[in-house]
Motif scaffolding. Structure first.
Motif, PDB file in Angstrom:
ATOM      1  N   MET A  19       0.818  -1.194   0.000  1.00 57.26           N
ATOM      2  CA  MET A  19       0.000   0.000   0.000  1.00 57.26           C
ATOM      3  C   MET A  19       0.858   1.251   0.000  1.00 57.26           C
ATOM      4  O   MET A  19       0.564   2.198  -0.723  1.00 57.26           O
ATOM      5  CB  MET A  19      -0.943  -0.011   1.202  1.00 57.26           C
ATOM      6  CG  MET A  19      -2.024  -1.055   1.102  1.00 57.26           C
ATOM      7  SD  MET A  19      -3.141  -0.970   2.507  1.00 57.26           S
ATOM      8  CE  MET A  19      -4.089  -2.434   2.201  1.00 57.26           C
ATOM      9  N   ARG A  20       1.898   1.227   0.825  1.00 57.96           N
ATOM     10  CA  ARG A  20       2.793   2.393   0.876  1.00 57.96           C
ATOM     11  C   ARG A  20       3.494   2.590  -0.469  1.00 57.96           C
ATOM     12  O   ARG A  20       3.728   3.726  -0.880  1.00 57.96           O
ATOM     13  CB  ARG A  20       3.831   2.224   1.977  1.00 57.96           C
ATOM     14  CG  ARG A  20       3.258   2.131   3.366  1.00 57.96           C
ATOM     15  CD  ARG A  20       3.083   3.474   3.958  1.00 57.96           C
ATOM     16  NE  ARG A  20       2.823   3.331   5.388  1.00 57.96           N
ATOM     17  CZ  ARG A  20       2.446   4.307   6.146  1.00 57.96           C
ATOM     18  NH1 ARG A  20       2.300   5.507   5.638  1.00 57.96           N
ATOM     19  NH2 ARG A  20       2.222   4.116   7.417  1.00 57.96           N
ATOM     20  N   GLU A  21       3.808   1.504  -1.119  1.00 61.56           N
ATOM     21  CA  GLU A  21       4.471   1.600  -2.414  1.00 61.56           C
ATOM     22  C   GLU A  21       3.557   2.277  -3.439  1.00 61.56           C
ATOM     23  O   GLU A  21       4.007   3.087  -4.249  1.00 61.56           O
ATOM     24  CB  GLU A  21       4.845   0.197  -2.894  1.00 61.56           C
ATOM     25  CG  GLU A  21       5.758   0.173  -4.094  1.00 61.56           C
ATOM     26  CD  GLU A  21       6.194  -1.238  -4.433  1.00 61.56           C
ATOM     27  OE1 GLU A  21       6.030  -1.610  -5.616  1.00 61.56           O
ATOM     28  OE2 GLU A  21       6.676  -1.952  -3.546  1.00 61.56           O
ATOM     29  N   ALA A  22       2.280   1.950  -3.385  1.00 60.88           N
ATOM     30  CA  ALA A  22       1.327   2.567  -4.312  1.00 60.88           C
ATOM     31  C   ALA A  22       1.223   4.070  -4.067  1.00 60.88           C
ATOM     32  O   ALA A  22       1.167   4.853  -5.018  1.00 60.88           O
ATOM     33  CB  ALA A  22      -0.044   1.904  -4.180  1.00 60.88           C
ATOM     34  N   THR A  23       1.225   4.477  -2.804  1.00 60.47           N
ATOM     35  CA  THR A  23       1.123   5.911  -2.522  1.00 60.47           C
ATOM     36  C   THR A  23       2.396   6.644  -2.913  1.00 60.47           C
ATOM     37  O   THR A  23       2.343   7.786  -3.378  1.00 60.47           O
ATOM     38  CB  THR A  23       0.810   6.178  -1.034  1.00 60.47           C
ATOM     39  OG1 THR A  23       1.882   5.718  -0.225  1.00 60.47           O
ATOM     40  CG2 THR A  23      -0.475   5.529  -0.616  1.00 60.47           C
ATOM     41  N   ALA A  24       3.521   5.973  -2.746  1.00 57.84           N
ATOM     42  CA  ALA A  24       4.806   6.604  -3.082  1.00 57.84           C
ATOM     43  C   ALA A  24       4.906   6.882  -4.573  1.00 57.84           C
ATOM     44  O   ALA A  24       5.623   7.792  -4.988  1.00 57.84           O
ATOM     45  CB  ALA A  24       5.957   5.719  -2.630  1.00 57.84           C
ATOM     46  N   ARG A  25       4.180   6.134  -5.370  1.00 61.98           N
ATOM     47  CA  ARG A  25       4.227   6.306  -6.833  1.00 61.98           C
ATOM     48  C   ARG A  25       3.930   7.751  -7.219  1.00 61.98           C
ATOM     49  O   ARG A  25       4.486   8.269  -8.176  1.00 61.98           O
ATOM     50  CB  ARG A  25       3.226   5.341  -7.474  1.00 61.98           C
ATOM     51  CG  ARG A  25       2.986   5.509  -8.940  1.00 61.98           C
ATOM     52  CD  ARG A  25       4.165   4.988  -9.746  1.00 61.98           C
ATOM     53  NE  ARG A  25       3.892   5.005 -11.164  1.00 61.98           N
ATOM     54  CZ  ARG A  25       4.053   6.079 -11.943  1.00 61.98           C
ATOM     55  NH1 ARG A  25       4.463   7.214 -11.449  1.00 61.98           N
ATOM     56  NH2 ARG A  25       3.792   6.005 -13.231  1.00 61.98           N
ATOM     57  N   LEU A  26       3.082   8.411  -6.457  1.00 61.68           N
ATOM     58  CA  LEU A  26       2.719   9.802  -6.756  1.00 61.68           C
ATOM     59  C   LEU A  26       3.281  10.817  -5.770  1.00 61.68           C
ATOM     60  O   LEU A  26       3.436  11.981  -6.108  1.00 61.68           O
ATOM     61  CB  LEU A  26       1.193   9.958  -6.770  1.00 61.68           C
ATOM     62  CG  LEU A  26       0.453   9.347  -7.933  1.00 61.68           C
ATOM     63  CD1 LEU A  26      -1.037   9.428  -7.697  1.00 61.68           C
ATOM     64  CD2 LEU A  26       0.821  10.034  -9.229  1.00 61.68           C
ATOM     65  N   LEU A  27       3.574  10.396  -4.548  1.00 64.31           N
ATOM     66  CA  LEU A  27       3.895  11.359  -3.502  1.00 64.31           C
ATOM     67  C   LEU A  27       5.379  11.558  -3.231  1.00 64.31           C
ATOM     68  O   LEU A  27       5.745  12.544  -2.599  1.00 64.31           O
ATOM     69  CB  LEU A  27       3.198  10.952  -2.197  1.00 64.31           C
ATOM     70  CG  LEU A  27       1.673  10.918  -2.244  1.00 64.31           C
ATOM     71  CD1 LEU A  27       1.123  10.497  -0.898  1.00 64.31           C
ATOM     72  CD2 LEU A  27       1.100  12.252  -2.684  1.00 64.31           C
ATOM     73  N   LEU A  80      -3.655   3.189 -11.252  1.00 64.54           N
ATOM     74  CA  LEU A  80      -3.214   3.530  -9.909  1.00 64.54           C
ATOM     75  C   LEU A  80      -4.387   3.991  -9.045  1.00 64.54           C
ATOM     76  O   LEU A  80      -4.494   3.616  -7.874  1.00 64.54           O
ATOM     77  CB  LEU A  80      -2.134   4.611  -9.968  1.00 64.54           C
ATOM     78  CG  LEU A  80      -1.524   5.024  -8.638  1.00 64.54           C
ATOM     79  CD1 LEU A  80      -0.893   3.842  -7.923  1.00 64.54           C
ATOM     80  CD2 LEU A  80      -0.485   6.114  -8.865  1.00 64.54           C
ATOM     81  N   THR A  81      -5.275   4.764  -9.612  1.00 66.69           N
ATOM     82  CA  THR A  81      -6.448   5.231  -8.867  1.00 66.69           C
ATOM     83  C   THR A  81      -7.302   4.047  -8.422  1.00 66.69           C
ATOM     84  O   THR A  81      -7.742   3.993  -7.267  1.00 66.69           O
ATOM     85  CB  THR A  81      -7.274   6.211  -9.721  1.00 66.69           C
ATOM     86  OG1 THR A  81      -6.464   7.350 -10.021  1.00 66.69           O
ATOM     87  CG2 THR A  81      -8.527   6.667  -8.987  1.00 66.69           C
ATOM     88  N   LEU A  82      -7.512   3.095  -9.302  1.00 72.55           N
ATOM     89  CA  LEU A  82      -8.280   1.900  -8.930  1.00 72.55           C
ATOM     90  C   LEU A  82      -7.570   1.118  -7.822  1.00 72.55           C
ATOM     91  O   LEU A  82      -8.204   0.621  -6.885  1.00 72.55           O
ATOM     92  CB  LEU A  82      -8.504   1.005 -10.146  1.00 72.55           C
ATOM     93  CG  LEU A  82      -9.482   1.532 -11.188  1.00 72.55           C
ATOM     94  CD1 LEU A  82      -9.469   0.648 -12.434  1.00 72.55           C
ATOM     95  CD2 LEU A  82     -10.881   1.607 -10.607  1.00 72.55           C
ATOM     96  N   GLN A  83      -6.264   1.028  -7.926  1.00 76.83           N
ATOM     97  CA  GLN A  83      -5.482   0.321  -6.913  1.00 76.83           C
ATOM     98  C   GLN A  83      -5.591   1.029  -5.559  1.00 76.83           C
ATOM     99  O   GLN A  83      -5.817   0.386  -4.524  1.00 76.83           O
ATOM    100  CB  GLN A  83      -4.026   0.232  -7.346  1.00 76.83           C
ATOM    101  CG  GLN A  83      -3.137  -0.523  -6.386  1.00 76.83           C
ATOM    102  CD  GLN A  83      -1.688  -0.516  -6.826  1.00 76.83           C
ATOM    103  OE1 GLN A  83      -1.230   0.409  -7.496  1.00 76.83           O
ATOM    104  NE2 GLN A  83      -0.962  -1.557  -6.441  1.00 76.83           N
ATOM    105  N   MET A 116      -7.832   1.306  -0.054  1.00 75.62           N
ATOM    106  CA  MET A 116      -8.595   2.044   0.950  1.00 75.62           C
ATOM    107  C   MET A 116      -9.820   1.247   1.393  1.00 75.62           C
ATOM    108  O   MET A 116     -10.124   1.187   2.590  1.00 75.62           O
ATOM    109  CB  MET A 116      -9.014   3.411   0.410  1.00 75.62           C
ATOM    110  CG  MET A 116      -7.845   4.374   0.251  1.00 75.62           C
ATOM    111  SD  MET A 116      -8.282   5.902  -0.588  1.00 75.62           S
ATOM    112  CE  MET A 116      -9.283   6.702   0.664  1.00 75.62           C
ATOM    113  N   MET A 117     -10.506   0.613   0.459  1.00 76.15           N
ATOM    114  CA  MET A 117     -11.693  -0.162   0.801  1.00 76.15           C
ATOM    115  C   MET A 117     -11.342  -1.354   1.689  1.00 76.15           C
ATOM    116  O   MET A 117     -12.143  -1.750   2.542  1.00 76.15           O
ATOM    117  CB  MET A 117     -12.406  -0.619  -0.466  1.00 76.15           C
ATOM    118  CG  MET A 117     -13.149   0.504  -1.157  1.00 76.15           C
ATOM    119  SD  MET A 117     -14.131  -0.093  -2.532  1.00 76.15           S
ATOM    120  CE  MET A 117     -13.197   0.554  -3.901  1.00 76.15           C
ATOM    121  N   LEU A 118     -10.157  -1.905   1.507  1.00 73.49           N
ATOM    122  CA  LEU A 118      -9.710  -3.007   2.364  1.00 73.49           C
ATOM    123  C   LEU A 118      -9.265  -2.518   3.741  1.00 73.49           C
ATOM    124  O   LEU A 118      -9.509  -3.183   4.749  1.00 73.49           O
ATOM    125  CB  LEU A 118      -8.553  -3.755   1.699  1.00 73.49           C
ATOM    126  CG  LEU A 118      -8.888  -4.579   0.467  1.00 73.49           C
ATOM    127  CD1 LEU A 118      -7.614  -5.093  -0.190  1.00 73.49           C
ATOM    128  CD2 LEU A 118      -9.799  -5.735   0.834  1.00 73.49           C
TER     129      LEU A 118
END
Length: 101
Positions: free
Chosen positions: A1-9, A24-27, A32-34
């Motif tokens: 999850m952190r890796e996905a957020t780092a992609r943009l931040l 990425l938005t779907l991911q 978040m839903m999980l």
């Protein structure tokens, strides 16, 4: 999850293509839903007057509100939306980690 957020931040993040941004938005939304119910369960275990509990529940409310929003048209609007989701997901991760200790 952190890796996905780092992609943009992260500071050296490369802007995604439109297709990458959609994926990425779907991911991010899926993560978040999980995580929302997990953070909620961890928060509910805390005393009612516990400040971290209150903060986590507020974060959940904000995350749910962001999940109800849709990106505007175009790549810049999509990236801005994905960044908002990323920041919210990061906050959920932080709360989960602190409440699970």
């Amino acid at each position: 999850m952190r890796e996905a957020t780092a992609r943009l931040l992260r500071d050296d993040a490369e802007l995604p293509t439109f297709e990458e941004m959609e994926t990425l938005t779907l991911q991010l939304r899926g993560h978040m839903m999980l995580l929302i119910p997990e953070v909620e369960t961890a928060a509910e275990r805390q005393p009612k007057d516990d400040i971290p509990r209150f903060c986590a529940l507020a974060c959940i409310g904000e995350a749910r509100a962001k999940l109800s929003l849709r990106a505007g048209l175009g790549l810049p609007a999509g990236i801005a939306h994905a960044k908002r989701l990323s920041r919210s997901l990061n906050a959920l991760c932080d709360h989960y980690e602190s409440l699970s200790r």
